[in-house]
Design an enzyme around this catalytic site. Structure first.
Site, short mmCIF file in Angstrom:
data_model
loop_
_atom_site.label_atom_id
_atom_site.label_comp_id
_atom_site.label_asym_id
_atom_site.label_seq_id
_atom_site.Cartn_x
_atom_site.Cartn_y
_atom_site.Cartn_z
N SER A 304 0.82 -1.21 0.00
CA SER A 304 0.00 0.00 0.00
C SER A 304 0.86 1.26 0.00
O SER A 304 0.68 2.15 -0.84
CB SER A 304 -0.92 0.00 1.23
OG SER A 304 -1.73 -1.15 1.25
N LYS A 421 3.03 2.68 16.20
CA LYS A 421 2.98 1.51 17.09
C LYS A 421 4.36 1.19 17.67
O LYS A 421 4.48 0.34 18.57
CB LYS A 421 2.42 0.30 16.34
CG LYS A 421 0.95 0.48 15.96
CD LYS A 421 0.43 -0.67 15.14
CE LYS A 421 -1.06 -0.50 14.84
NZ LYS A 421 -1.36 0.72 14.09
#
Length: 621
Positions: A304, A421
């Site tokens: 992506s 994250k």
């Protein structure tokens, strides 16, 4: 084809001749009427000399009128679209006719009443102009009557009484192929309230949207304010989505600049329009300068983020673009897309894994890239929790091997795509990305290559993200699954994130962790409900929402910066720099070797070993 064009040409000529004949008739009628008016409609009172003067002058008057009209292209216009420009041409033509008529009268030695000339001139102008605009009026009137009689029409509300709104309304009103009726316009400017735009009333501001939708039985709303983004757009669209109307918007302000605002350019409102964040701006000149003519390599180029990196890099005219990916289907798709879009681009697409030292070394040694964007990674949090050793092999050791190969072959700049994250991670995927950041900072201190990382949150529509999942669940009739009602995340569109990555790489001097401003966090529950509404359904009525509970390693919220990193601004207000954290490079490299060995042995203690290297990593045993 030639016959077709000839046929169309003859059709235009026939129409032009018809209009010219009517113009001639109007000249005769206008000056005849002017003469009768001069003598109070009593024909017998008109002197014979005036009658003969009228008849003597008509051939010249007609010829002069038609010639001047032709010069001013009044026989070339499309009268179904007649507007102010056609009126201006008519006025200009009649101004030229004044000296032409006067010269003709002097040459023919006409002796007519002065009122005859003035009244004939005015009547002729009114008749010829009215004839041209009457076609558009009748076409619009009859078209509206026909549209009103149809049951399948769209009843449209346009939001925005500016240039974009005016352009769209004009096209919608004039089109015979669109079964639409523009009912009303909404604009926040109080000075516009009660006025009309292209014949359509401006009936209120954003606070009146719900009431006006009901009053005018609107079923289709078009947001036509391309210059307004961010919170304003979010607030207005959030009101609109409560109406259950079909929502569309113009793509952006650049469409206005290029004159491309039209019905064909409209797109459906999507979830990114509801983020409420200002439009991302980058300096394309800087980005293109950093890429143009250079050899660029993208690892994970079929993913992506990787594929969007390739698209934007291709636009900047690189000397060579190398796409490196383990997944052949993804690599093939971006290869075919770029070959179609940029046939002159020197594109090299290679299959291989960053985990394979020999392969990554061989590729970099052969093609010698100047800049490497490292997007290859495992990123799915729950899957990595179940296969933690794979996260270490691919993310950590893959990054280390790619970075080592880059330094060995003299790559000038190596850019790691990281994630929020990595900050105070509670899952192995986040911890592995934090290790990747530590790898590039260590490599920056040890080598001549500039190593940097760019850290950002979730991207809308990426593989494995919540948006495609929600859309699939909605298409299946539900339920839509949300892990927790209070879970929040930072979001950005893929093109926005990638454009900021490219600009951050331009700023890079080595060792930085760039942090992208992701705007305000968004509740996943709100996003799911908005997406259901945008799909034409009512949450918890048509499509149920089920809360499944947090998955292993998942947090209620993500952070973009660790406390000890600090923050430094850049020239772009949406890009910040986290300061490098001091660490013992030799000790870290020794621990990496132990981690590599443990992962290759599929150690059950892998999370424990990672926690010893990354003190901020907190995992569930």
């Amino acid at each position: 084809m030639n016959k077709m064009l000839e046929g169309r040409g003859m059709l235009w000529i026939h129409k032009a001749i018809l209009v010219a004949v009517l113009d001639a008739l109007f000249v005769v009628i206008s000056y005849g009427l002017a003469l009768i008016l001069r003598f109070d409609f009593i024909f017998s009172r008109i002197p014979e000399s005036y009658r003969s003067g009228y008849l003597w002058s008509m051939p010249f008057w007609i010829a002069a009128t038609i010639v001047v009209f032709y010069i001013f292209k009044l026989y070339h216009s499309i009268w179904s679209l007649a507007s102010i420009s056609e009126l201006q041409m008519s006025v200009a033509a009649y101004l030229v006719l004044v000296p032409v008529y006067a010269s003709g009268a002097m040459f023919m030695r006409l002796k007519m009443p002065r009122g005859y000339y003035f009244m004939g001139y005015v009547i002729c102008f009114c008749m010829t102009t009215a004839m041209r605009f009457s076609y558009r009026f009748l076409r619009t009137y009859l078209g509206n009557r026909e549209a009103v009689s149809e049951n399948d029409q769209d009843r449209i509300m346009v939001i925005g009484g500016g240039a974009a709104g005016q352009t769209l309304i004009r096209e919608l009103v004039n089109s015979r192929k669109l079964h639409t009726k523009v009912c009303c316009v909404i604009d926040d400017n109080p000075n516009k309230l009660g006025r009309v735009l292209e014949g359509i009333p401006i009936v209120g501001n954003r606070n009146d949207i719900l009431a006006m939708v009901k009053k005018y039985r609107v079923n289709h709303i078009i947001y036509a304010i391309p210059a307004t983004t961010g919170k304003n757009q979010k607030d207005i669209l959030n009101i609109c989505k409560e109406t259950s109307c079909k929502l569309q918007t113009v793509p952006g302000v650049y469409q206005l600049v290029n004159g491309e605002v039209s019905v064909s350019k409209l797109r459906d409102v999507d979830i990114s329009d509801l983020l409420g964040r200002a439009q991302v701006k980058v300096n394309n000149d800087e980005i293109f300068k950093a890429i143009q003519g250079r050899t660029i390599m993208v690892t994970g180029g079929g993913g992506s983020i990787g594929s969007e990196l390739c698209r934007q890099i291709a636009k900047a005219n690189p000397g060579k673009l190398i796409i490196f990916d383990i997944y052949e289907n993804n690599a093939y798709e971006i290869q075919q897309e770029l070959r179609r879009a940029y046939p002159q681009l020197e594109l090299i697409v290679l299959i291989g894994s960053v985990r394979n030292s020999n392969r990554i070394n061989q590729v970099m040694h052969t093609y010698k890239p100047e800049v490497v964007y490292h997007a290859a990674a495992h990123k799915h949090v729950p899957l990595m929790e179940d296969s933690p050793n794979e996260a270490i092999k691919n993310n950590v050791m893959g990054t280390y091997k790619a970075a080592a190969a880059a330094a060995k072959t003299g790559v000038k700049k190596f850019v790691l795509i990281s994630t929020d994250k990595a900050v105070n991670p509670t899952n192995i995927m986040g911890a592995s990305k934090r290790l990747c950041e530590m790898v590039v900072q260590m490599m920056n201190r040890k080598t001549q290559t500039e190593f940097v990382a760019v850290r950002f949150g979730n991207v809308l529509g990426s593989n494995g993200s919540v948006i495609p999942l929600f859309k699939k669940q909605i298409a299946q009739g539900g339920p839509v699954t949300v892990t927790d009602k209070n879970i929040i995340r930072y979001f950005m569109t893929i093109p926005e994130a990638v454009s900021l990555v490219l600009q951050a790489s331009y700023y890079a001097q080595g060792g930085e962790i760039f942090v992208l401003d992701m705007g305000d966090p968004v509740r996943i529950d709100d996003m799911a409900r908005n997406l259901i509404r945008l799909s034409g359904y009512i949450p918890d009525v048509d499509i149920p929402i089920i809360y499944t509970g947090l998955r292993p390693g998942e947090k209620l919220y993500e952070e973009l910066l660790m406390d000890e990193e600090g923050l430094q601004d850049t020239a772009n207000e949406m890009i910040h720099i986290g300061h490098p954290i001091e660490m013992d490079d030799e000790l870290f490299e020794e621990k990496l070797r132990l981690l590599d060995k443990a992962s290759r042995q599929d150690s059950a203690r892998i999370k424990e070993i990672v926690a010893e290297i990354v003190p901020t990593y907190h995992y569930t045993k």
